[in-house]
Design a protein around this motif. Structure first.
Motif, mmCIF file in Angstrom:
data_model
loop_
_atom_site.group_PDB
_atom_site.id
_atom_site.type_symbol
_atom_site.label_atom_id
_atom_site.label_comp_id
_atom_site.label_asym_id
_atom_site.label_seq_id
_atom_site.Cartn_x
_atom_site.Cartn_y
_atom_site.Cartn_z
ATOM 1 N N LEU A 43 0.149 -4.656 2.284
ATOM 2 C CA LEU A 43 -0.054 -6.013 2.811
ATOM 3 C C LEU A 43 0.095 -7.044 1.694
ATOM 4 O O LEU A 43 0.730 -8.086 1.879
ATOM 5 C CB LEU A 43 -1.429 -6.123 3.460
ATOM 6 N N GLN A 44 -0.471 -6.764 0.537
ATOM 7 C CA GLN A 44 -0.355 -7.685 -0.596
ATOM 8 C C GLN A 44 1.086 -7.798 -1.086
ATOM 9 O O GLN A 44 1.518 -8.857 -1.532
ATOM 10 C CB GLN A 44 -1.285 -7.258 -1.723
ATOM 11 N N VAL A 45 1.836 -6.696 -0.995
ATOM 12 C CA VAL A 45 3.263 -6.745 -1.331
ATOM 13 C C VAL A 45 3.978 -7.706 -0.389
ATOM 14 O O VAL A 45 4.798 -8.537 -0.809
ATOM 15 C CB VAL A 45 3.900 -5.344 -1.256
ATOM 16 N N GLY A 46 3.668 -7.609 0.902
ATOM 17 C CA GLY A 46 4.280 -8.497 1.885
ATOM 18 C C GLY A 46 3.919 -9.955 1.643
ATOM 19 O O GLY A 46 4.756 -10.851 1.807
ATOM 20 N N VAL A 47 2.686 -10.215 1.218
ATOM 21 C CA VAL A 47 2.260 -11.594 0.956
ATOM 22 C C VAL A 47 3.005 -12.156 -0.259
ATOM 23 O O VAL A 47 3.405 -13.332 -0.265
ATOM 24 C CB VAL A 47 0.732 -11.653 0.745
ATOM 25 N N ILE A 48 3.209 -11.322 -1.292
ATOM 26 C CA ILE A 48 3.991 -11.759 -2.459
ATOM 27 C C ILE A 48 5.408 -12.125 -2.026
ATOM 28 O O ILE A 48 5.970 -13.154 -2.448
ATOM 29 C CB ILE A 48 4.041 -10.648 -3.531
ATOM 30 N N ALA A 49 6.017 -11.300 -1.178
ATOM 31 C CA ALA A 49 7.365 -11.596 -0.682
ATOM 32 C C ALA A 49 7.373 -12.904 0.098
ATOM 33 O O ALA A 49 8.293 -13.724 -0.033
ATOM 34 C CB ALA A 49 7.874 -10.446 0.189
ATOM 35 N N LEU A 359 3.873 -10.447 7.856
ATOM 36 C CA LEU A 359 3.652 -9.753 9.131
ATOM 37 C C LEU A 359 4.109 -8.303 9.037
ATOM 38 O O LEU A 359 3.431 -7.399 9.534
ATOM 39 C CB LEU A 359 4.411 -10.476 10.250
ATOM 40 N N ALA A 360 5.255 -8.084 8.406
ATOM 41 C CA ALA A 360 5.739 -6.713 8.231
ATOM 42 C C ALA A 360 4.770 -5.912 7.365
ATOM 43 O O ALA A 360 4.502 -4.734 7.641
ATOM 44 C CB ALA A 360 7.130 -6.732 7.600
ATOM 45 N N GLY A 361 4.237 -6.555 6.311
ATOM 46 C CA GLY A 361 3.260 -5.866 5.468
ATOM 47 C C GLY A 361 2.018 -5.475 6.241
ATOM 48 O O GLY A 361 1.464 -4.389 6.036
ATOM 49 N N ALA A 362 1.578 -6.350 7.147
ATOM 50 C CA ALA A 362 0.425 -6.018 7.987
ATOM 51 C C ALA A 362 0.727 -4.842 8.905
ATOM 52 O O ALA A 362 -0.127 -3.968 9.117
ATOM 53 C CB ALA A 362 0.012 -7.243 8.801
ATOM 54 N N LEU A 363 1.943 -4.804 9.456
ATOM 55 C CA LEU A 363 2.330 -3.674 10.306
ATOM 56 C C LEU A 363 2.405 -2.386 9.492
ATOM 57 O O LEU A 363 2.030 -1.311 9.975
ATOM 58 C CB LEU A 363 3.681 -3.970 10.972
ATOM 59 N N PHE A 364 2.901 -2.473 8.249
ATOM 60 C CA PHE A 364 2.906 -1.306 7.364
ATOM 61 C C PHE A 364 1.479 -0.816 7.141
ATOM 62 O O PHE A 364 1.201 0.388 7.215
ATOM 63 C CB PHE A 364 3.533 -1.665 6.015
ATOM 64 N N ALA A 365 0.572 -1.746 6.846
ATOM 65 C CA ALA A 365 -0.809 -1.373 6.563
ATOM 66 C C ALA A 365 -1.479 -0.743 7.777
ATOM 67 O O ALA A 365 -2.370 0.102 7.639
ATOM 68 C CB ALA A 365 -1.594 -2.603 6.107
ATOM 69 N N ALA A 366 -1.042 -1.143 8.988
ATOM 70 C CA ALA A 366 -1.606 -0.592 10.228
ATOM 71 C C ALA A 366 -0.860 0.654 10.691
ATOM 72 O O ALA A 366 -1.088 1.135 11.801
ATOM 73 C CB ALA A 366 -1.572 -1.651 11.320
ATOM 74 N N SER A 367 0.052 1.161 9.836
ATOM 75 C CA SER A 367 0.820 2.388 10.102
ATOM 76 C C SER A 367 1.889 2.230 11.177
ATOM 77 O O SER A 367 2.401 3.220 11.695
ATOM 78 C CB SER A 367 -0.120 3.554 10.471
ATOM 79 N N TYR A 368 2.241 0.981 11.530
ATOM 80 C CA TYR A 368 3.368 0.737 12.438
ATOM 81 C C TYR A 368 4.620 0.481 11.589
ATOM 82 O O TYR A 368 5.204 -0.594 11.620
ATOM 83 C CB TYR A 368 3.077 -0.452 13.352
ATOM 84 N N ARG A 369 5.018 1.497 10.825
ATOM 85 C CA ARG A 369 6.010 1.279 9.781
ATOM 86 C C ARG A 369 7.410 1.005 10.301
ATOM 87 O O ARG A 369 8.205 0.356 9.631
ATOM 88 C CB ARG A 369 6.035 2.482 8.831
ATOM 89 N N SER A 370 7.763 1.519 11.472
ATOM 90 C CA SER A 370 9.112 1.325 11.995
ATOM 91 C C SER A 370 9.240 0.090 12.878
ATOM 92 O O SER A 370 10.352 -0.335 13.179
ATOM 93 C CB SER A 370 9.551 2.560 12.795
ATOM 94 N N LEU A 371 8.106 -0.475 13.277
ATOM 95 C CA LEU A 371 8.145 -1.624 14.180
ATOM 96 C C LEU A 371 8.865 -2.835 13.577
ATOM 97 O O LEU A 371 9.597 -3.525 14.292
ATOM 98 C CB LEU A 371 6.726 -1.992 14.613
#
Length: 400
Positions: A43-49, A359-371
């Motif tokens: 999630l933090q990676v996504g926020v940096i992006a 948003l993608a980072g949040a989905l990654f963190a929630a294990s919805y990696r392909s969404l």
């Protein structure tokens, strides 16, 4: 005695872009690895992006206003200086809050693509230096150079693994890559300094955008949808997805992104050739939709070879709209509006693209990696259909 022929300004521009995209090519892949090594979450990676893309949007707004009245060369030199400062800062900062500041204020590009403060300035210089009949071809070459450089930059992500046996830790080795990024910015500044100083017009326009305002705003809205979609699968996040789903090594990821970049690069001259036969808008739409379908299929692919094959098909098609889109924008506005039009179509793209990585980072963190891949593909297809509907009858001068 034969007179010495001067080097065309576009040569310096292409060389500077090659250096810049080489740096972006390895930084986009190393960024998530670096942040995870520092102990930060997906999630933090996504926020940096997201912060980096918002920062690019802000800087692009600034150069959009300045580009109509100021020397483009001077603005490019300023952007190159910022790239030097960004690389130097990233190599010494470990604090997350400070990294957010550097990401916002600097030139770190998680997409390794055309979302950058350099882009509207380079577009304005390139359009100024070439004839209308050569515009699309030159934009294709410009994109080809950048994509090939980015591909070789992707191969460079293996360097930290190669130098760690010398006694350096991986984290230190990655920090050295940011120093290399800063040095590339310095070399780019030397090249930009060779571009002749010239403002965009003898008399600055009273309004930044004039007669083309309506069409630019409509294009900007559509490009924003495309960029918002693309933000779900910026290169840093796609690398993170491959790392987490298939446990790719840095070297393996570098090889994949190299071939992905090569395929994208050689699609650009094909796009220029195709646009002369079917038109710029048709080229943009009818190459983009199949690439989105390939991305959807990749999200469901059960094995690594199949996933990478589908992603390579996507790479061969998804960027064919880049030179054609740039050429189209420059063609449908007046000369005095070009720097502003490039900026005003880039800024909403940057802002929209900035919203989705978090948003993608949040989905990654929630294990919805392909969404994120599926969302990206669905929104891009929607964009393509709307673009075709709105602009299929708005022709650039060479198609009339």
């Amino acid at each position: 005695m034969r007179p010495v022929q001067s080097i065309h300004p576009t040569t310096y521009l292409f060389a500077a872009r090659a250096l810049r995209d080489f740096g972006d090519g390895f930084v986009a892949i190393l960024l998530p690895v670096y942040l995870l090594a520092l102990g930060f979450s997906p999630l933090q990676v996504g926020v940096i992006a997201t912060a980096s893309l918002f920062g690019s949007a802000f800087l692009t707004i600034v150069v959009g206003f300045l580009g109509a009245h100021r020397d483009l060369r001077g603005l490019l030199l300023g952007a190159a200086s910022l790239m030097v400062a960004t690389g130097a800062a990233m190599s010494v900062i470990n604090d997350y809050a400070l990294l957010l500041v550097v990401a916002f204020a600097g030139t770190i590009n998680p997409s390794a693509g055309s979302v950058s403060v350099f882009v509207p300035l380079e577009h304005a210089v390139l359009t100024r230096e070439v004839a209308s009949v050569e515009r699309t071809r030159m934009f294709a070459r410009y994109s080809l150079v950048g994509s090939l450089a980015s591909a070789f930059g992707a191969l460079a992500v293996a360097l930290p693994d190669l130098i760690t046996p010398l006694g350096l830790g991986q984290l230190t080795a990655i920090k050295l890559m940011f120093i290399l990024y800063a040095l590339l910015g310095l070399a780019g500044a030397v090249l930009y300094a060779r571009i002749p100083p010239r403002i965009t017009g003898d008399e600055p326009p009273k309004a930044v955008l004039g007669p083309s305002r309506a069409i630019v705003f409509k294009l900007a809205a559509l490009f924003s949808l495309d960029a918002f979609a693309g933000g779900f699968v910026v290169q840093s996040l796609l690398a993170l997805w491959l790392f987490e789903r298939f446990n790719l090594s840095l070297a393996e990821a570098g090889v994949f992104f190299f071939w992905s970049g090569v395929l994208s690069a050689f699609s650009f001259p094909v796009a220029a050739w195709l646009s002369k036969r079917v038109g710029l808008i048709n080229t943009m739409v009818f190459t983009h939709i199949p690439s989105s379908i390939a991305l959807m299929l990749a999200a469901f692919a059960p094995t690594l070879p199949l996933t990478l094959s589908l992603l390579l098909i996507r790479a061969a098609l998804s960027q064919m709209d880049v030179p054609t889109r740039s050429s189209y924008v420059m063609a449908v506005v007046t000369e005095a509006e070009r720097a502003a039009a490039a900026s005003f179509t880039s800024v909403p793209r940057s802002l929209a693209a900035a919203a989705s990585p978090a948003l993608a980072g949040a989905l990654f963190a929630a294990s919805y990696r392909s969404l994120p891949l599926l969302i990206c593909a669905a929104l891009k297809i929607t964009y393509d259909l709307l673009l075709l509907l709105q602009f299929r009858h708005v022709k650039p001068p060479e198609e009339c």
